[in-house]
Design a protein around this motif. Structure first.
Motif, short mmCIF file in Angstrom:
data_model
loop_
_atom_site.label_atom_id
_atom_site.label_comp_id
_atom_site.label_asym_id
_atom_site.label_seq_id
_atom_site.Cartn_x
_atom_site.Cartn_y
_atom_site.Cartn_z
N GLU A 110 -0.33 9.54 -1.45
CA GLU A 110 0.10 9.15 -2.82
C GLU A 110 1.26 8.64 -3.49
N ILE A 111 2.05 9.44 -2.48
CA ILE A 111 3.45 8.94 -3.33
C ILE A 111 3.91 7.87 -2.89
N ARG A 112 3.68 7.25 -1.47
CA ARG A 112 3.68 6.13 -1.20
C ARG A 112 2.95 4.44 -1.92
N ASP A 113 2.01 5.42 -2.65
CA ASP A 113 0.24 4.15 -3.69
C ASP A 113 1.65 3.67 -4.96
N LYS A 114 2.14 5.19 -4.81
CA LYS A 114 2.53 4.99 -6.79
C LYS A 114 4.46 4.28 -6.26
N CYS A 115 5.27 3.84 -5.22
CA CYS A 115 6.08 3.69 -4.76
C CYS A 115 5.88 2.41 -4.63
N GLU A 116 5.03 1.98 -4.06
CA GLU A 116 4.28 0.14 -3.99
C GLU A 116 3.81 -0.18 -5.20
N ARG A 117 3.14 0.65 -6.37
CA ARG A 117 2.46 -0.12 -7.76
C ARG A 117 4.25 -0.33 -8.43
N ALA A 118 5.19 0.97 -8.28
CA ALA A 118 6.30 0.67 -9.37
C ALA A 118 6.74 -0.48 -8.51
N ALA A 119 6.79 -0.20 -7.11
CA ALA A 119 7.75 -1.98 -7.25
C ALA A 119 7.18 -3.67 -7.08
N LYS A 120 5.50 -3.81 -7.04
CA LYS A 120 4.91 -5.04 -7.65
C LYS A 120 5.47 -5.07 -9.35
N ARG A 121 5.27 -3.54 -10.14
CA ARG A 121 5.56 -4.54 -11.18
C ARG A 121 7.05 -4.49 -11.29
N HIS A 122 7.77 -4.06 -10.49
CA HIS A 122 9.22 -4.45 -10.45
C HIS A 122 9.48 -5.60 -10.99
N ASP A 123 9.17 -6.45 -9.32
CA ASP A 123 8.91 -8.06 -9.07
C ASP A 123 8.27 -8.40 -9.90
N ARG A 124 6.90 -8.04 -10.61
CA ARG A 124 6.20 -9.02 -12.46
C ARG A 124 7.49 -8.80 -13.11
N GLU A 125 8.42 -8.27 -13.12
CA GLU A 125 8.90 -7.59 -14.47
C GLU A 125 10.21 -8.57 -14.28
N ILE A 126 10.61 -9.13 -13.05
CA ILE A 126 11.68 -9.79 -12.96
C ILE A 126 11.07 -11.04 -12.72
#
Length: 146
Positions: A110-126
């Motif tokens: 669950e933590i890993r999935d949250k981290c991956e979603r946050a990383a993808k969101r961050h990449d999209r924002e950039i």
């Protein structure tokens, strides 16, 4: 002998055996033993005792090595985890990641999935910010040299 001294002795033996087991010379020696055993087969008539020698020897060595290697892996894993925890503690990481190795597999996933979603969101924002900057630069009037 106290428990601590026994543990230190076992650790020293486990480290030494694990190190020696990983050397190329050890592999060559084991291959030589198997070759000598195989070549000696005709002299012993490929008897049950001849087969039992190699089977017993390899079983005993494998049985003992499992425990030594597992001990070494446990210590290595704990040491790496402690180093990562210290990096998180002193760095810009989130302290709530410290100690997650003690959670269940599901909780870690669950933590890993949250981290991956946050990383993808961050990449999209950039990527969006870069696209907006590129559009703004194209729309800006170009200055002429005088």
């Amino acid at each position: 002998m106290r428990d601590f001294e026994l543990e230190k002795l076992f650790t020293k033996i486990a480290n030494t055996v694990a190190h020696l087991a990983g050397l190329p010379l050890t592999f060559v020696g084991c291959c030589a033993i198997v070759i000598v055993w195989a070549v000696s087969g005709p002299f012993f008539g490929f008897s049950d005792t001849w087969q039992l020698v190699i089977n017993t020897g390899t079983t005993i060595i494998t049985f003992l090595m499992v425990f030594l290697i597992q001990n070494t892996q446990n210590r290595d894993g704990a040491a790496v985890q402690a180093k990562l925890d210290e990096l998180i503690r002193v760095g810009k990481g989130h302290n709530h990641f410290i100690g997650i190795e003690h959670l269940t597999e599901t909780e870690v996933e669950e933590i890993r999935d949250k981290c991956e979603r946050a990383a993808k969101r961050h990449d999209r924002e950039i990527a969006e910010a870069a696209a907006k900057k590129a559009v703004a630069q194209k729309r800006a009037p170009k200055k002429r040299a005088a």
